[in-house]
Design a protein around this motif. Structure first.
Motif, mmCIF file in Angstrom:
data_model
loop_
_atom_site.group_PDB
_atom_site.id
_atom_site.type_symbol
_atom_site.label_atom_id
_atom_site.label_comp_id
_atom_site.label_asym_id
_atom_site.label_seq_id
_atom_site.Cartn_x
_atom_site.Cartn_y
_atom_site.Cartn_z
ATOM 1 N N LEU A 1 0.827 -1.207 0.000
ATOM 2 C CA LEU A 1 0.000 0.000 0.000
ATOM 3 C C LEU A 1 0.861 1.258 0.000
ATOM 4 C CD1 LEU A 1 -2.977 -0.825 2.412
ATOM 5 C CD2 LEU A 1 -3.038 -0.498 -0.068
ATOM 6 N N GLY A 2 1.955 1.235 0.777
ATOM 7 C CA GLY A 2 2.866 2.386 0.773
ATOM 8 C C GLY A 2 3.410 2.659 -0.619
ATOM 9 N N GLY A 3 3.803 1.581 -1.317
ATOM 10 C CA GLY A 3 4.313 1.746 -2.672
ATOM 11 C C GLY A 3 3.246 2.186 -3.653
ATOM 12 N N LEU A 4 2.034 1.648 -3.507
ATOM 13 C CA LEU A 4 0.947 2.032 -4.411
ATOM 14 C C LEU A 4 0.559 3.496 -4.232
ATOM 15 C CD1 LEU A 4 -1.382 -1.111 -4.276
ATOM 16 C CD2 LEU A 4 0.099 -0.377 -6.154
ATOM 17 N N ILE A 5 0.614 3.988 -3.000
ATOM 18 C CA ILE A 5 0.338 5.416 -2.757
ATOM 19 C C ILE A 5 1.335 6.277 -3.519
ATOM 20 C CG2 ILE A 5 0.416 7.236 -1.001
ATOM 21 C CD1 ILE A 5 -0.733 5.157 0.969
ATOM 22 N N ILE A 6 2.606 5.890 -3.469
ATOM 23 C CA ILE A 6 3.637 6.626 -4.217
ATOM 24 C C ILE A 6 3.337 6.595 -5.710
ATOM 25 C CG2 ILE A 6 6.073 6.575 -4.924
ATOM 26 C CD1 ILE A 6 6.744 5.598 -2.095
ATOM 27 N N ILE A 7 2.995 5.421 -6.219
ATOM 28 C CA ILE A 7 2.744 5.272 -7.655
ATOM 29 C C ILE A 7 1.546 6.108 -8.097
ATOM 30 C CG2 ILE A 7 1.997 3.615 -9.418
ATOM 31 C CD1 ILE A 7 3.720 1.520 -7.898
ATOM 32 N N PHE A 8 0.459 6.067 -7.352
ATOM 33 C CA PHE A 8 -0.748 6.795 -7.747
ATOM 34 C C PHE A 8 -0.588 8.307 -7.586
ATOM 35 C CE2 PHE A 8 -2.954 2.636 -7.004
ATOM 36 C CZ PHE A 8 -3.368 2.475 -8.312
ATOM 37 N N LEU A 9 0.126 8.729 -6.545
ATOM 38 C CA LEU A 9 0.327 10.166 -6.338
ATOM 39 C C LEU A 9 1.324 10.756 -7.336
ATOM 40 C CD1 LEU A 9 0.411 10.519 -2.429
ATOM 41 C CD2 LEU A 9 -1.476 11.027 -4.005
ATOM 42 N N SER B 1 14.452 6.619 -1.387
ATOM 43 C CA SER B 1 13.497 6.696 -2.502
ATOM 44 C C SER B 1 12.070 6.859 -1.985
ATOM 45 C CB SER B 1 13.606 5.445 -3.377
ATOM 46 O OG SER B 1 14.898 5.332 -3.949
ATOM 47 N N PHE B 2 11.707 6.066 -0.984
ATOM 48 C CA PHE B 2 10.371 6.199 -0.380
ATOM 49 C C PHE B 2 10.223 7.560 0.302
ATOM 50 C CE2 PHE B 2 9.701 1.861 -1.353
ATOM 51 C CZ PHE B 2 8.389 1.519 -1.053
ATOM 52 N N SER B 3 11.287 8.008 0.982
ATOM 53 C CA SER B 3 11.232 9.284 1.705
ATOM 54 C C SER B 3 11.111 10.473 0.762
ATOM 55 C CB SER B 3 12.479 9.446 2.587
ATOM 56 O OG SER B 3 12.549 8.430 3.563
ATOM 57 N N LEU B 4 11.671 10.347 -0.441
ATOM 58 C CA LEU B 4 11.580 11.419 -1.422
ATOM 59 C C LEU B 4 10.118 11.741 -1.739
ATOM 60 C CD1 LEU B 4 13.022 13.317 -3.512
ATOM 61 C CD2 LEU B 4 12.815 11.421 -5.144
ATOM 62 N N PHE B 5 9.298 10.701 -1.787
ATOM 63 C CA PHE B 5 7.892 10.881 -2.149
ATOM 64 C C PHE B 5 6.966 11.047 -0.942
ATOM 65 C CE2 PHE B 5 9.626 8.290 -5.722
ATOM 66 C CZ PHE B 5 9.423 9.213 -6.741
ATOM 67 N N LEU B 6 7.316 10.422 0.189
ATOM 68 C CA LEU B 6 6.402 10.415 1.333
ATOM 69 C C LEU B 6 6.975 11.065 2.591
ATOM 70 C CD1 LEU B 6 4.971 6.767 1.060
ATOM 71 C CD2 LEU B 6 3.902 8.893 0.265
ATOM 72 N N GLY B 7 8.188 11.607 2.488
ATOM 73 C CA GLY B 7 8.792 12.237 3.661
ATOM 74 C C GLY B 7 9.125 11.208 4.729
ATOM 75 N N ASP B 8 8.947 11.602 6.003
ATOM 76 C CA ASP B 8 9.268 10.695 7.106
ATOM 77 C C ASP B 8 8.430 9.419 7.059
ATOM 78 O OD1 ASP B 8 11.162 12.420 8.058
ATOM 79 O OD2 ASP B 8 9.882 13.312 9.605
ATOM 80 N N ALA B 9 7.216 9.522 6.533
ATOM 81 C CA ALA B 9 6.364 8.339 6.438
ATOM 82 C C ALA B 9 7.028 7.264 5.576
ATOM 83 C CB ALA B 9 5.002 8.714 5.855
ATOM 84 N N GLY B 10 7.737 7.691 4.529
ATOM 85 C CA GLY B 10 8.445 6.742 3.670
ATOM 86 C C GLY B 10 9.529 6.005 4.428
ATOM 87 N N MET B 11 10.250 6.744 5.289
ATOM 88 C CA MET B 11 11.300 6.119 6.100
ATOM 89 C C MET B 11 10.695 5.064 7.030
ATOM 90 S SD MET B 11 13.696 7.709 9.094
ATOM 91 C CE MET B 11 12.293 7.641 10.228
ATOM 92 N N TYR B 12 9.567 5.397 7.649
ATOM 93 C CA TYR B 12 8.947 4.458 8.579
ATOM 94 C C TYR B 12 8.419 3.222 7.861
ATOM 95 C CZ TYR B 12 9.248 7.929 12.306
ATOM 96 O OH TYR B 12 9.721 8.801 13.241
ATOM 97 N N ILE B 13 7.886 3.413 6.661
ATOM 98 C CA ILE B 13 7.386 2.264 5.891
ATOM 99 C C ILE B 13 8.507 1.273 5.606
ATOM 100 C CG2 ILE B 13 6.535 1.547 3.616
ATOM 101 C CD1 ILE B 13 4.763 4.055 3.646
ATOM 102 N N VAL B 14 9.652 1.787 5.142
ATOM 103 C CA VAL B 14 10.768 0.900 4.810
ATOM 104 C C VAL B 14 11.388 0.307 6.074
ATOM 105 C CG1 VAL B 14 13.028 0.749 3.713
ATOM 106 C CG2 VAL B 14 11.240 2.147 2.673
ATOM 107 N N THR B 15 11.531 1.125 7.114
ATOM 108 C CA THR B 15 12.121 0.634 8.361
ATOM 109 C C THR B 15 11.270 -0.465 8.978
ATOM 110 O OG1 THR B 15 13.148 2.781 8.827
ATOM 111 C CG2 THR B 15 12.890 1.269 10.680
ATOM 112 N N LEU B 16 9.966 -0.214 9.093
ATOM 113 C CA LEU B 16 9.073 -1.229 9.651
ATOM 114 C C LEU B 16 8.980 -2.443 8.744
ATOM 115 C CD1 LEU B 16 6.171 1.024 11.021
ATOM 116 C CD2 LEU B 16 7.908 -0.206 12.348
ATOM 117 N N GLY B 17 8.978 -2.199 7.411
ATOM 118 C CA GLY B 17 8.964 -3.316 6.469
ATOM 119 C C GLY B 17 10.186 -4.202 6.641
#
Length: 455
Positions: free
Chosen positions: A223-231, A337-353
């Motif tokens: 879902l985190g990746g799909l949000i990046i793709i759609f946005l 890469s995730f953080s570039l699009f989602l900011g800190d939320a991107g970091m947390y997605i990858v870290t938790l993942g």
């Protein structure tokens, strides 16, 4: 130590060199042709089997359901390779490596199917009343080559402690220390306790946990990746164009050769979904199923989910971010890469993942390792094995593991050789079991249509 590491790297290069990669892909292509592109024709039916409980689950022999066998295998395969491995493939092989990962997954689905057919067909009931199966059993009972089964079990037992245990806990402890300043020993103790609670309960405990845990962690990351793709959908066409173009031109960041893109795309694809390595069929053998091919279709979907979905999310995001030539690599590149699009939320997605994926790999591989270990020794050793495995989760979290990484990588690759020999030698059995099941499946569908029309 430097000389030893250089030696390990050299051996790893030989093991994971062109002969193994050609054999892995070649076996997948051969099985794809022999089975009539079954992975494409039957994917919708396979997904239906995987995610809808079948009537035969309750009355068939086995320890866990179709779905639990699938999630146990996914727990072991959806790991740090989906985050760090894809990033390394893009950095070293260029964006085109993603295309070769897709191609490897496509033929790898046929390989995974064949592994599961043989695992279920040649499984045995051990002294504890549990199912035991996998390459060691179909090499011994099907191919009459017990020595190959012993080799596979040795390599698998070692790989479980390395790539399936210590390197995973080490990855988690590094991430938590760098991101949240949590001491590595605290992470190690926590992981060991949590892993012990799950592992010491055996395959039924593992099946219950993974059936709940794996879908949550996979959906969270997807879902985190799909949000990046759609946005950022305007970047998607260019990203796909770059992937397809580089796949045949080889504009790799390091090397600049087409062969580099192919090599790293294939190697990281196999490393992620494990098709051909022989690990996942050990979980498939525990499933409650009436026909080997029925469980094999379910097992086949694991490659689709792991590589076509999860790895594509990572690869597409990295290519869209266009930061792969900036010196970053591995999980750090995926995080940025995730953080570039989602900011800190991107970091947390990858870290938790990373944390969840690594923990799930520990749980899944513990089962693979214990089955290899019990094959070599006896079922009486399983309790001791589980206890030692849990201890090494803590060891991995606090130790320096450069050598362990290298040795585990070698053992992981060596597992594939005897397994692929078994798949090729027993491909006729796979074809016969497939023909037998699809006749039954056709009759089942006819009955369902008749019942539907009657109601």
């Amino acid at each position: 130590m430097e000389h030893f590491m250089a030696f390990i790297d050299k051996i790893s290069g030989y093991v994971w060199g062109p002969p193994l990669l050609i054999l892995l892909v070649g076996t997948g292509i051969y099985l794809t042709l022999r089975l009539g592109f079954l992975q494409i024709r039957s994917l919708p039916y396979a997904l239906k089997l995987a995610f809808s409980p079948g009537k035969q689950d309750k009355k068939s022999q086995g320890d866990i359901s179709h779905y639990q066998a699938l999630t146990t295998a996914m727990a072991a395969t959806i790991g740090t390779g989906n985050i760090a491995g894809v990033a390394t493939a893009v950095v070293v092989g260029g964006p085109g490596a993603v295309f070769w990962m897709w191609l490897t997954a496509l033929v790898g689905m046929a390989t995974k199917y064949a592994e599961a057919v043989l695992a279920v067909k040649y499984r045995v009931t051990n002294s504890r009343g549990e199912m035991s199966g996998g390459p060691m059993y179909y090499l011994e009972k099907g191919l009459n080559a017990k020595w190959l089964g012993v080799l596979f079990a040795i390599f698998g037992a070692f790989a479980a402690f390395g790539i399936g245990n210590m390197v995973q806990s080490n990855t988690v402890s590094d991430v938590l220390e760098s991101s949240f300043s949590i001491p590595t020993w605290i992470t190690g103790v926590t992981l060991a306790v949590l892993a012990g609670i799950v592992i010491l309960g055996g395959v039924k405990s593992i099946g219950r946990v993974t059936s709940f845990f794996v879908p949550i962690m996979a959906i969270f990351y997807i879902l985190g990746g799909l949000i990046i793709i759609f946005l950022n959908f305007d970047l998607v066409p260019a990203a796909f164009s770059t992937i397809f173009t580089d796949a045949f031109t080889g504009n790799a960041v390091a090397g600049g050769l087409l062969g580099t893109a192919i090599r790293y795309g294939v190697a990281r694809g196999v490393f992620s979904n494990e098709a051909g390595l022989g690990s996942a069929p050990i979980a498939a053998a525990a499933a409650k199923t009436d026909y080997p091919a029925r469980q094999a279709l379910v097992s086949m979907t694991q490659v689709f989910i792991d590589t076509i979905l999860v790895c594509t999310i990572t690869g597409l995001t990295i290519v869209m971010a266009d930061m792969y030539a900036g010196g970053l690599d591995g999980a750090a590149l995926t995080t940025e890469s995730f953080s570039l699009f989602l900011g800190d939320a991107g970091m947390y997605i990858v870290t938790l993942g990373t944390i969840f994926f690594a923990f799930s790999t520990i749980v899944g591989w513990s089962y693979y390792g214990e089955k290899c270990f019990s094959y070599l020794f006896s079922d009486r050793t399983i309790s001791y094995y589980r206890a030692v495995f849990v201890i090494f989760v803590l060891v991995g979290a606090v130790a320096s593991l450069d050598a362990v990484w290298g040795i585990a990588d070698i053992m992981n690759g060596l597992m594939a050789f005897p397994n692929l020999i078994g798949l090729l030698g027993l491909s006729g059995v796979v074809a016969a079991e497939t023909k037998r099941f699809f006749k039954v499946a056709s009759e089942e569908r006819a009955q369902e249509r008749a019942q539907s029309n009657a109601s």
